[in-house]
Design a protein around this motif. Structure first.
Motif, mmCIF file in Angstrom:
data_model
loop_
_atom_site.group_PDB
_atom_site.id
_atom_site.type_symbol
_atom_site.label_atom_id
_atom_site.label_comp_id
_atom_site.label_asym_id
_atom_site.label_seq_id
_atom_site.Cartn_x
_atom_site.Cartn_y
_atom_site.Cartn_z
ATOM 1 N N VAL A 29 -37.379 9.022 62.999
ATOM 2 C CA VAL A 29 -36.878 8.730 61.657
ATOM 3 C C VAL A 29 -36.626 7.234 61.485
ATOM 4 O O VAL A 29 -36.966 6.634 60.464
ATOM 5 C CB VAL A 29 -35.602 9.533 61.375
ATOM 6 C CG1 VAL A 29 -34.969 9.087 60.061
ATOM 7 C CG2 VAL A 29 -35.911 11.021 61.324
ATOM 8 N N SER A 30 -36.024 6.609 62.521
ATOM 9 C CA SER A 30 -35.755 5.172 62.455
ATOM 10 C C SER A 30 -37.043 4.369 62.358
ATOM 11 O O SER A 30 -37.148 3.418 61.574
ATOM 12 C CB SER A 30 -34.965 4.740 63.692
ATOM 13 O OG SER A 30 -34.743 3.351 63.688
ATOM 14 N N ALA A 31 -38.059 4.772 63.151
ATOM 15 C CA ALA A 31 -39.330 4.061 63.109
ATOM 16 C C ALA A 31 -40.008 4.218 61.750
ATOM 17 O O ALA A 31 -40.538 3.253 61.188
ATOM 18 C CB ALA A 31 -40.246 4.566 64.214
ATOM 19 N N VAL A 32 -39.994 5.444 61.227
ATOM 20 C CA VAL A 32 -40.599 5.686 59.918
ATOM 21 C C VAL A 32 -39.898 4.874 58.839
ATOM 22 O O VAL A 32 -40.534 4.266 57.965
ATOM 23 C CB VAL A 32 -40.570 7.193 59.579
ATOM 24 C CG1 VAL A 32 -40.980 7.424 58.129
ATOM 25 C CG2 VAL A 32 -41.488 7.967 60.518
ATOM 26 N N ALA A 33 -38.546 4.834 58.887
ATOM 27 C CA ALA A 33 -37.791 4.073 57.891
ATOM 28 C C ALA A 33 -38.097 2.587 57.997
ATOM 29 O O ALA A 33 -38.277 1.899 56.984
ATOM 30 C CB ALA A 33 -36.293 4.314 58.063
ATOM 31 N N SER A 34 -38.169 2.085 59.244
ATOM 32 C CA SER A 34 -38.442 0.656 59.434
ATOM 33 C C SER A 34 -39.824 0.284 58.921
ATOM 34 O O SER A 34 -39.981 -0.665 58.141
ATOM 35 C CB SER A 34 -38.320 0.315 60.918
ATOM 36 O OG SER A 34 -38.646 -1.045 61.142
ATOM 37 N N TYR A 35 -40.844 1.043 59.343
ATOM 38 C CA TYR A 35 -42.204 0.739 58.880
ATOM 39 C C TYR A 35 -42.344 1.005 57.384
ATOM 40 O O TYR A 35 -43.107 0.314 56.691
ATOM 41 C CB TYR A 35 -43.215 1.570 59.663
ATOM 42 C CG TYR A 35 -43.412 1.092 61.086
ATOM 43 C CD1 TYR A 35 -43.970 -0.156 61.343
ATOM 44 C CD2 TYR A 35 -43.039 1.876 62.163
ATOM 45 C CE1 TYR A 35 -44.144 -0.615 62.647
ATOM 46 C CE2 TYR A 35 -43.212 1.438 63.472
ATOM 47 C CZ TYR A 35 -43.764 0.193 63.704
ATOM 48 O OH TYR A 35 -43.929 -0.250 64.979
ATOM 49 N N GLY A 36 -41.612 2.010 56.888
ATOM 50 C CA GLY A 36 -41.660 2.284 55.456
ATOM 51 C C GLY A 36 -41.105 1.131 54.641
ATOM 52 O O GLY A 36 -41.669 0.772 53.603
ATOM 53 N N MET A 37 -40.001 0.525 55.111
ATOM 54 C CA MET A 37 -39.434 -0.621 54.403
ATOM 55 C C MET A 37 -40.371 -1.813 54.443
ATOM 56 O O MET A 37 -40.523 -2.539 53.461
ATOM 57 C CB MET A 37 -38.076 -0.992 55.009
ATOM 58 C CG MET A 37 -36.968 0.009 54.728
ATOM 59 S SD MET A 37 -36.705 0.255 52.957
ATOM 60 C CE MET A 37 -36.212 -1.392 52.459
#
Length: 288
Positions: A29-37
Motif C-alpha cells: 500500500v505504501s509503495a502504491v501510494a508513493s508511486y501514485g503520488m
C-alpha cells in the motif's frame, strides 16, 4: 529442544502468525501510494507545461500547428516587435497591474493588521467582505462595477480598471498578511520596545521586515491577476487598450495572430524568471 522453544525460534524467524502478511500489505500500500503520488505529480506538471511548451515551440515555427512541420523562423518575433498596437497594450496592462497591485498593497497591509491584531465589531464581516472578490464570478463583478461607475458618473477606462483590479487584488494581500501575523512572535516586538524602540521603529525594523515575504507574495499574485484579467477589463476598461482585449480581438478577427505565440512565450519567460528571483531572494511561496 522442547516444542515451545521450537515455536519461539520459528516465530522469530518468520514473525507471528498474521504479522508477516500485514507487513507485506502495508508495504504494498505504501509503495502504491508513493508511486501514485509521483505519477499524479508528473501528470499535473505535464498537463500544465505541455501546452506552454507547445506555445514556445510554435513561436519559432512557420505554421501555426506542429504537424505538418514546415520549418523554423524568427519571423513571428519580427511580427510581434513591429506590432505597435500589441506592444502598447502590453505596456498598458503592465502599468495598470503595477498601479492596482500597489493600491491593493497600501490598503491591504493595514487592513491585514486590523483583522489580525484588533478585536472590533464587524471583524468577521470585514474578513468575509475581503474574501468576497475571490468568490464572486468575474462577469458578475464586472457588470456590477460597470453599473456602479455609471451611477456615480465615473467613465469606463484606466481609472475604473485600476479600481476594479485593486478590489480584486485586495484578498491576495490581506490573506497572506493575516496568516503571517497569526504566527508572528510578538516577543520580538516586546524585546525591541524594551531596548528603547518606539512604535514606528518596531514596525519599520522588526515587524515589516519579518512579514515582507508575505507582502511580496500578495503583491506578485495581485499583479499577475490584474495583468491576465479579461472579463473585468472587458466591462470596465472602455476603450483602454489592454493586452487581453487586444489578443482576444486578434483571435476573433484573425488578424496578426502570428504575433500571439511570441507574446505568450515572452510573458511565460518573464513571469517564470520573476518568480524564480522572488523565490530565491525571499521564499514568497511559503505564504501563498
Amino acid at each position: 529442544m522442547s516444542d515451545s522453544e521450537k515455536y519461539s525460534r520459528l516465530s522469530r524467524l518468520v514473525g507471528e502468525p498474521g504479522i508477516t502478511g500485514a507487513v507485506s500489505v502495508d508495504r504494498v500500500v505504501s509503495a502504491v501510494a508513493s508511486y501514485g503520488m509521483w505519477a499524479l505529480t508528473l501528470g499535473i506538471i505535464a498537463f500544465l507545461w505541455l501546452p506552454l511548451s507547445q506555445i514556445v515551440v510554435l513561436s519559432f515555427t512557420e505554421n501555426s500547428v506542429l504537424f505538418p512541420f514546415e520549418g523554423v523562423t524568427l519571423g513571428n518575433y519580427v511580427s510581434l516587435f513591429t506590432n505597435e498596437g500589441l506592444l502598447a497594450a502590453a505596456r498598458q496592462s503592465a502599468f495598470v497591474a503595477t498601479v492596482s497591485a500597489g493600491v491593493a498593497t497600501l490598503i491591504g497591509v493595514p487592513l491585514g493588521f486590523a483583522i489580525a491584531r484588533h478585536s472590533f465589531r464587524g471583524r468577521s464581516v470585514l474578513r468575509g467582505l475581503v474574501i468576497l472578490p475571490l468568490l464572486m464570478p468575474g462577469i458578475i463583478m464586472g457588470i456590477s462595477l460597470l453599473i456602479l461607475f455609471r451611477v456615480v458618473g465615473l467613465p469606463a477606462g484606466f481609472l475604473g480598471t485600476v479600481l476594479a483590479h485593486s478590489v480584486y487584488g485586495l484578498p491576495f494581500i490581506v490573506l497572506p498578511v493575516v496568516a503571517r501575523l497569526a504566527v508572528f512572535d510578538r516577543n520580538l516586538e516586546e524585546g525591541a520596545r524594551d531596548l528603547g524602540a518606539n512604535g514606528r521603529g518596531v514596525l519599520k525594523d522588526v515587524t515589516l521586515p519579518i512579514i515582507s515575504p508575505a507582502i511580496a507574495a500578495g503583491f506578485v499574485f495581485a499583479w499577475l491577476r490584474s495583468f491576465e484579467d479579461f472579463i473585468r477589463v472587458f466591462f470596465v476598461g472602455g476603450t483602454m487598450d489592454a493586452l487581453t482585449k487586444e489578443m482576444y480581438g486578434m483571435v476573433v478577427y484573425s488578424q496578426g495572430t502570428e504575433a500571439m505565440d511570441p507574446m505568450a512565450t515572452i510573458i511565460v519567460l518573464v513571469v517564470s524568471a520573476a518568480l524564480a528571483v522572488a523565490i530565491n531572494l525571499r521564499d514568497i511561496l511559503e505564504y501563498v
